[in-house]
Motif scaffolding. Structure first.
Motif, short mmCIF file in Angstrom:
data_model
loop_
_atom_site.label_atom_id
_atom_site.label_comp_id
_atom_site.label_asym_id
_atom_site.label_seq_id
_atom_site.Cartn_x
_atom_site.Cartn_y
_atom_site.Cartn_z
N VAL A 65 0.59 -1.05 -0.15
CA VAL A 65 -0.05 0.15 0.14
C VAL A 65 1.12 1.07 -0.33
O VAL A 65 0.91 1.87 -0.37
N LEU A 66 1.32 1.02 0.97
CA LEU A 66 2.90 2.41 1.21
C LEU A 66 3.50 2.98 -0.51
O LEU A 66 3.33 3.61 -1.48
N SER A 67 3.98 1.60 -1.23
CA SER A 67 4.60 1.77 -2.67
C SER A 67 3.38 2.66 -3.37
O SER A 67 3.31 2.70 -4.53
N GLU A 68 2.15 1.95 -3.99
CA GLU A 68 1.03 1.76 -4.31
C GLU A 68 0.70 3.64 -4.49
O GLU A 68 0.78 4.56 -5.17
N LEU A 69 0.38 3.99 -3.38
CA LEU A 69 0.33 5.31 -2.64
C LEU A 69 1.46 6.81 -3.04
O LEU A 69 1.20 7.52 -3.25
N HIS A 70 2.67 6.07 -2.35
CA HIS A 70 3.82 6.33 -2.75
C HIS A 70 4.33 6.46 -4.04
O HIS A 70 4.28 8.30 -4.81
N GLU A 71 3.92 5.76 -5.37
CA GLU A 71 4.45 6.32 -6.40
C GLU A 71 3.61 6.99 -7.53
O GLU A 71 3.71 7.57 -8.17
N GLY A 72 2.63 6.08 -7.09
CA GLY A 72 0.88 6.63 -7.49
C GLY A 72 1.24 6.52 -9.21
O GLY A 72 2.04 5.72 -9.58
N CYS A 73 0.14 6.21 -10.11
CA CYS A 73 0.43 6.13 -10.93
C CYS A 73 1.02 7.18 -12.24
O CYS A 73 1.42 6.80 -13.04
N CYS A 74 1.19 8.17 -11.32
CA CYS A 74 2.56 9.86 -12.25
C CYS A 74 3.52 9.40 -11.59
O CYS A 74 4.13 10.74 -11.93
N GLY A 75 3.73 8.68 -10.54
CA GLY A 75 4.78 8.95 -9.91
C GLY A 75 5.16 10.05 -8.90
O GLY A 75 6.53 11.03 -8.70
N HIS A 76 3.94 10.46 -8.56
CA HIS A 76 4.08 11.85 -7.34
C HIS A 76 5.24 11.21 -6.33
O HIS A 76 5.60 12.11 -6.21
N HIS A 77 5.65 10.03 -6.51
CA HIS A 77 6.64 9.99 -4.99
C HIS A 77 6.47 11.48 -3.77
O HIS A 77 7.36 11.91 -3.12
N ILE A 78 5.53 11.16 -3.17
CA ILE A 78 4.64 12.23 -2.15
C ILE A 78 6.23 11.85 -1.00
O ILE A 78 6.51 10.52 -0.56
#
Length: 141
Positions: A65-78
């Motif tokens: 879940v951390l990986s999916e939300l951190h990288e996101g579909c556009c690679g936001h890397h929040i």
């Protein structure tokens, strides 16, 4: 239920079976903590006053879940705190999510100090020309 014990198990055991520790102090603390949770179709959820129910995750589920939300579909890397807030907005919860988010971001190669330019700015993921946005990896072809 998973084979490895986690923070979820004592709460779930109490809510489903009324099982408490023999230690009065620990039993009282568990009763107080368990009041913040509910079980729906075998899944533990955390209740909130101003938010919907949050799905409680076991430690073996958090990295995905951390990986999916951190990288996101556009690679936001929040980053850390924003990532933890995004987890809540996405409907997830575990007790160490803030510190886990910050640790996860520190391990991210894209946000490591080596990716920061001499001017102190991280390189942008946006294409150089606006017309190329539709062709970026986010949604275009």
């Amino acid at each position: 239920m998973a084979d490895v014990s986690s923070w979820i198990d004592p709460i779930t055991n109490f809510l489903e079976n009324g099982k408490l520790s023999d230690d009065d102090k620990a039993a009282k603390a568990l009763r107080r903590e368990a009041a913040k949770y509910t079980i729906i179709q075998g899944q533990l959820f955390k209740k909130g006053l101003s938010q919907p129910l949050l799905k409680c995750l076991r430690p073996d589920q958090t990295d995905y879940v951390l990986s999916e939300l951190h990288e996101g579909c556009c690679g936001h890397h929040i980053e850390g705190k924003a990532l933890a807030q995004k987890l809540v907005e996405a409907g997830y919860y575990w007790p160490s999510m803030m510190s886990d988010s910050q640790k996860f971001v520190k391990k991210c190669r894209r946000l490591s100090p080596s990716t920061i330019t001499p001017s102190g700015v991280r390189p942008s993921r946006w294409p150089a020309y606006p017309q190329k946005i539709a062709e970026s990896s986010c949604g275009g072809k």
